[in-house]
Design a protein around this motif. Sequence first.
Motif, PDB file in Angstrom:
ATOM      1  N   PRO A   1      12.262  39.679  -2.993  1.00 10.09           N
ATOM      2  CA  PRO A   1      11.161  40.438  -3.609  1.00 10.09           C
ATOM      3  C   PRO A   1      11.179  41.911  -3.209  1.00 10.09           C
ATOM      4  O   PRO A   1      10.818  42.779  -4.013  1.00 10.09           O
ATOM      5  N   ALA A   2      11.608  42.205  -1.974  1.00  5.60           N
ATOM      6  CA  ALA A   2      11.675  43.595  -1.530  1.00  5.60           C
ATOM      7  C   ALA A   2      12.726  44.367  -2.321  1.00  5.60           C
ATOM      8  O   ALA A   2      12.534  45.548  -2.657  1.00  5.60           O
ATOM      9  N   ILE A   3      13.841  43.729  -2.618  1.00  2.00           N
ATOM     10  CA  ILE A   3      14.881  44.361  -3.428  1.00  2.00           C
ATOM     11  C   ILE A   3      14.321  44.710  -4.802  1.00  2.00           C
ATOM     12  O   ILE A   3      14.551  45.802  -5.339  1.00  2.00           O
ATOM     13  N   ALA A   4      13.552  43.784  -5.371  1.00  4.24           N
ATOM     14  CA  ALA A   4      12.938  44.046  -6.669  1.00  4.24           C
ATOM     15  C   ALA A   4      11.919  45.189  -6.577  1.00  4.24           C
ATOM     16  O   ALA A   4      11.829  46.028  -7.486  1.00  4.24           O
ATOM     17  N   ARG A   5      11.162  45.239  -5.485  1.00  8.59           N
ATOM     18  CA  ARG A   5      10.198  46.334  -5.308  1.00  8.59           C
ATOM     19  C   ARG A   5      10.902  47.688  -5.249  1.00  8.59           C
ATOM     20  O   ARG A   5      10.383  48.688  -5.757  1.00  8.59           O
ATOM     21  N   SER A   6      12.081  47.728  -4.635  1.00  7.85           N
ATOM     22  CA  SER A   6      12.797  48.997  -4.522  1.00  7.85           C
ATOM     23  C   SER A   6      13.235  49.524  -5.885  1.00  7.85           C
ATOM     24  O   SER A   6      13.446  50.729  -6.051  1.00  7.85           O
ATOM     25  N   ALA A   7      13.347  48.641  -6.863  1.00  7.39           N
ATOM     26  CA  ALA A   7      13.775  49.066  -8.196  1.00  7.39           C
ATOM     27  C   ALA A   7      12.749  49.974  -8.854  1.00  7.39           C
ATOM     28  O   ALA A   7      13.077  50.764  -9.749  1.00  7.39           O
ATOM     29  N   ALA A   8      11.492  49.868  -8.422  1.00  5.52           N
ATOM     30  CA  ALA A   8      10.425  50.695  -9.013  1.00  5.52           C
ATOM     31  C   ALA A   8      10.613  52.176  -8.724  1.00  5.52           C
ATOM     32  O   ALA A   8      10.002  53.025  -9.383  1.00  5.52           O
ATOM     33  N   LEU A   9      11.457  52.519  -7.750  1.00  5.81           N
ATOM     34  CA  LEU A   9      11.701  53.922  -7.437  1.00  5.81           C
ATOM     35  C   LEU A   9      12.327  54.677  -8.605  1.00  5.81           C
ATOM     36  O   LEU A   9      11.978  55.825  -8.874  1.00  5.81           O
ATOM     37  N   LYS A  10      13.292  54.015  -9.249  1.00  2.98           N
ATOM     38  CA  LYS A  10      14.065  54.690 -10.306  1.00  2.98           C
ATOM     39  C   LYS A  10      14.505  56.067  -9.803  1.00  2.98           C
ATOM     40  O   LYS A  10      14.312  57.100 -10.458  1.00  2.98           O
ATOM     41  N   ASP A  11      15.072  56.056  -8.625  1.00  2.00           N
ATOM     42  CA  ASP A  11      15.404  57.280  -7.894  1.00  2.00           C
ATOM     43  C   ASP A  11      16.566  58.022  -8.566  1.00  2.00           C
ATOM     44  O   ASP A  11      17.675  57.489  -8.664  1.00  2.00           O
ATOM     45  N   PRO A  12      16.337  59.243  -9.048  1.00  4.23           N
ATOM     46  CA  PRO A  12      17.416  59.986  -9.707  1.00  4.23           C
ATOM     47  C   PRO A  12      18.464  60.509  -8.726  1.00  4.23           C
ATOM     48  O   PRO A  12      19.526  60.970  -9.144  1.00  4.23           O
ATOM     49  N   ASP A  13      18.162  60.450  -7.431  1.00  4.44           N
ATOM     50  CA  ASP A  13      19.056  61.028  -6.428  1.00  4.44           C
ATOM     51  C   ASP A  13      20.030  60.020  -5.823  1.00  4.44           C
ATOM     52  O   ASP A  13      20.726  60.351  -4.857  1.00  4.44           O
ATOM     53  N   CYS A  14      20.079  58.803  -6.321  1.00  5.42           N
ATOM     54  CA  CYS A  14      20.976  57.814  -5.717  1.00  5.42           C
ATOM     55  C   CYS A  14      21.924  57.220  -6.743  1.00  5.42           C
ATOM     56  O   CYS A  14      21.617  57.155  -7.935  1.00  5.42           O
ATOM     57  N   ASP A  15      23.092  56.817  -6.274  1.00  6.67           N
ATOM     58  CA  ASP A  15      23.983  56.004  -7.100  1.00  6.67           C
ATOM     59  C   ASP A  15      23.327  54.642  -7.281  1.00  6.67           C
ATOM     60  O   ASP A  15      22.508  54.224  -6.455  1.00  6.67           O
ATOM     61  N   THR A  16      23.680  53.954  -8.340  1.00  7.64           N
ATOM     62  CA  THR A  16      22.981  52.703  -8.646  1.00  7.64           C
ATOM     63  C   THR A  16      23.930  51.517  -8.733  1.00  7.64           C
ATOM     64  O   THR A  16      25.146  51.679  -8.848  1.00  7.64           O
ATOM     65  N   GLN A  17      23.351  50.336  -8.673  1.00  5.93           N
ATOM     66  CA  GLN A  17      24.083  49.087  -8.846  1.00  5.93           C
ATOM     67  C   GLN A  17      23.106  48.076  -9.444  1.00  5.93           C
ATOM     68  O   GLN A  17      21.914  48.327  -9.538  1.00  5.93           O
ATOM     69  N   TRP A  18      23.614  46.929  -9.816  1.00  8.07           N
ATOM     70  CA  TRP A  18      22.791  45.893 -10.443  1.00  8.07           C
ATOM     71  C   TRP A  18      22.482  44.791  -9.446  1.00  8.07           C
ATOM     72  O   TRP A  18      23.323  44.447  -8.601  1.00  8.07           O
ATOM     73  N   GLU A  19      21.307  44.245  -9.554  1.00 15.44           N
ATOM     74  CA  GLU A  19      20.880  43.113  -8.727  1.00 15.44           C
ATOM     75  C   GLU A  19      20.325  41.996  -9.614  1.00 15.44           C
ATOM     76  O   GLU A  19      20.035  42.215 -10.795  1.00 15.44           O
ATOM     77  N   LEU A  20      20.155  40.823  -9.033  1.00 14.18           N
ATOM     78  CA  LEU A  20      19.608  39.660  -9.741  1.00 14.18           C
ATOM     79  C   LEU A  20      18.248  39.288  -9.153  1.00 14.18           C
ATOM     80  O   LEU A  20      17.983  39.559  -7.980  1.00 14.18           O
ATOM     81  N   PRO A  21      17.402  38.644  -9.933  1.00 12.56           N
ATOM     82  CA  PRO A  21      16.078  38.249  -9.431  1.00 12.56           C
ATOM     83  C   PRO A  21      16.114  36.998  -8.561  1.00 12.56           C
ATOM     84  O   PRO A  21      15.079  36.399  -8.299  1.00 12.56           O
ATOM     85  N   PHE A  22      17.279  36.605  -8.131  1.00 18.58           N
ATOM     86  CA  PHE A  22      17.411  35.437  -7.266  1.00 18.58           C
ATOM     87  C   PHE A  22      18.651  35.584  -6.399  1.00 18.58           C
ATOM     88  O   PHE A  22      19.552  36.372  -6.698  1.00 18.58           O
ATOM     89  N   ALA A  23      18.681  34.847  -5.293  1.00 17.53           N
ATOM     90  CA  ALA A  23      19.851  34.779  -4.417  1.00 17.53           C
ATOM     91  C   ALA A  23      20.336  33.341  -4.390  1.00 17.53           C
ATOM     92  O   ALA A  23      19.539  32.403  -4.508  1.00 17.53           O
ATOM     93  N   VAL A  24      21.640  33.159  -4.239  1.00 18.96           N
ATOM     94  CA  VAL A  24      22.208  31.811  -4.233  1.00 18.96           C
ATOM     95  C   VAL A  24      23.024  31.566  -2.971  1.00 18.96           C
ATOM     96  O   VAL A  24      23.461  32.502  -2.295  1.00 18.96           O
ATOM     97  N   ALA A  25      23.212  30.300  -2.666  1.00 24.20           N
ATOM     98  CA  ALA A  25      24.112  29.878  -1.590  1.00 24.20           C
ATOM     99  C   ALA A  25      24.819  28.620  -2.047  1.00 24.20           C
ATOM    100  O   ALA A  25      24.398  27.964  -3.016  1.00 24.20           O
ATOM    101  N   THR A  26      25.890  28.275  -1.378  1.00 20.94           N
ATOM    102  CA  THR A  26      26.639  27.059  -1.691  1.00 20.94           C
ATOM    103  C   THR A  26      27.304  26.550  -0.421  1.00 20.94           C
ATOM    104  O   THR A  26      27.668  27.332   0.455  1.00 20.94           O
TER     105      THR A  26
END
Length: 447
Positions: free
Chosen positions: A52-77
Motif C-alpha cells: 500500500p505504501a508503494i501505491a501511496r508513493s504513486a500519488a506524487l507524480k514527481d516530475p523530477d524522478c525517473d519512473t518504473q511500473w509497479e503492480l497492486p500486489f506482490a507474489v511469492a512462490t
Amino acid sequence: MPRFNTLVTLACLVLITGCAGPKYTVDDGSKVNEELLGHIRSYGAGENTLRPAIARSAALKDPDCDTQWELPFAVATSYGWDTADRIAWVRGLGVDERLTVVGITPASPLKLRDKIQRIGNYKNEDAEKMLAELAKQRDWGQAFSITLATGATVPITPFQVCRGYTRLTPPNAPTGQDYHWLMTLHPLQVANANLTDDEALWMVLWSQGVSEEGGLRMKAFHYGTKIAGAMYNIFTIATGIKGAALAADAAIKTAQTIAANAANDIIKKQLIDQATAFAAARMRDELASTAQKLTQQQVVGAMQQAAANRTSLSGVARVAATVFDRADTWAYTRLQKLGVNPLAGFALHQKLIEQGATANAMVFDPERMTSLSKLAESQGRADDVVALLQGLRPEDLQFALSDMPLASAPDTFSYDNPNDPAYTSQPFARGLIDGMLDMPMASAATP
C-alpha cells in the motif's frame, strides 16, 4: 463382460484424472524449520505493509524522478525449494509452487493467498517462467488479465512510481541488505518493527531517493555489467525462487568476507565495544520488563552500530551508502508533498533502536541524524524531533559522539577506491542485486 468393460473404463478415467494436473504442496502437519517459518511470516507481513505504501508513493507524480511500473500486489512462490521448506511456505503464508499473492494495495483486484494460473494467454507450471511473464506484462505498463486457480479472470493495471523498487530480503537470508539504483533490499528486522503506514511510506520514498540521488555514481561504478533481462531478475529476487535464495546466501557470505577484510582497527574496536555496551537481546528484555527509556549511551552506541553497518557495505551498495543522507532529505520533502508527517523517519529510527535492530539503513548514524535534524529544525520541528527521540536532543547526542571515531569518517568511507574488493571476480562482490542481474534465467530455479 459389459460390466467388466465399464469397470476398466472407470479405472482408466480415474488414472487419467489423477494425472491430469500437477499436485501442489499442502500442509500435512509435518515438522518444518521454525526459524524459517517465522521469517516467512515476517516477510509476508512486511510485503503486505509495503505494497500500500508503494501505491501511496504513486500519488506524487514527481516530475523530477525517473519512473518504473509497479503492480497492486506482490507474489511469492515455493517453486524449487526443498519439501520441508515448501510446507513452511504453505503454513506461513498459504504459498505453494504457484505464484501466490502475499501483499496487496487497498484497490487490488486480487486477494491475499490468491493463486495465479494464467497471465494473459500465458500459462506454465514453471513458476520462474510465470514470473518472467508477469514482469514483462508489468513493464509494458498496459492493462492485462490474470486468471486465478478458481477460474476467475481479473483485469490488472500497472501504476507508475519513481524508480527504485522497495523489497525485503528472502526469508532464508533474513539479515541480507543491498542498495542499488534499481532496487533496495531491506533486512527482515525492519519488517519486524510493526511498521505504521507512514513508516512504510518513508521506507519506499527513501529507497526511491537512494536511486535518484545516487544513481549516476552507482552507474559509474557499475562498469560494463549487462542488464539484459534485469527486470526479470529484479522481480525474482524476493519471490521465493530457490536460485534467488541461494544467490542471497552467496551474496551475504561474500559481503561478510569483504567487510571483515576491509574493516580497519577502529571499526573492529567499535564493534567489540558496542557488543559489550549495547547487547541487543539483553536490551530488548530490559525494555520489555521495565518499560525503561533508552539511555543516551545506548542511543549513541546504536547510532555507531548504524555507522559501522553503513561502512561495512561493499560494491554498489557502498556507493549507494554515500547518499543515504540525501535519500533522507528526499523522503522527508516528499512526505511533506503528500501531506504526511515528515518525521516518520525519526519515529522508525527510534522504534528500531528500541528493538535492538541496527543492522539496516533505517537507523540513522550520527552524520545522517545531524543532517536531517537540522532540516527539521529549520522548519520549526525541533521539539517534535526531541519528543520522538524520547527526550534526547540531537545536539546532545552529537556532543556525546564527538570524542568517538565515526565509522562513517571520510578517510574510511569512499566509493571510488580502486582497491575496493568489489572490483574482484567474486560472483556477488558487487552485491546480491548486481550479481542477480548477471544470472541467466535457467539457473535461477536450480535447487
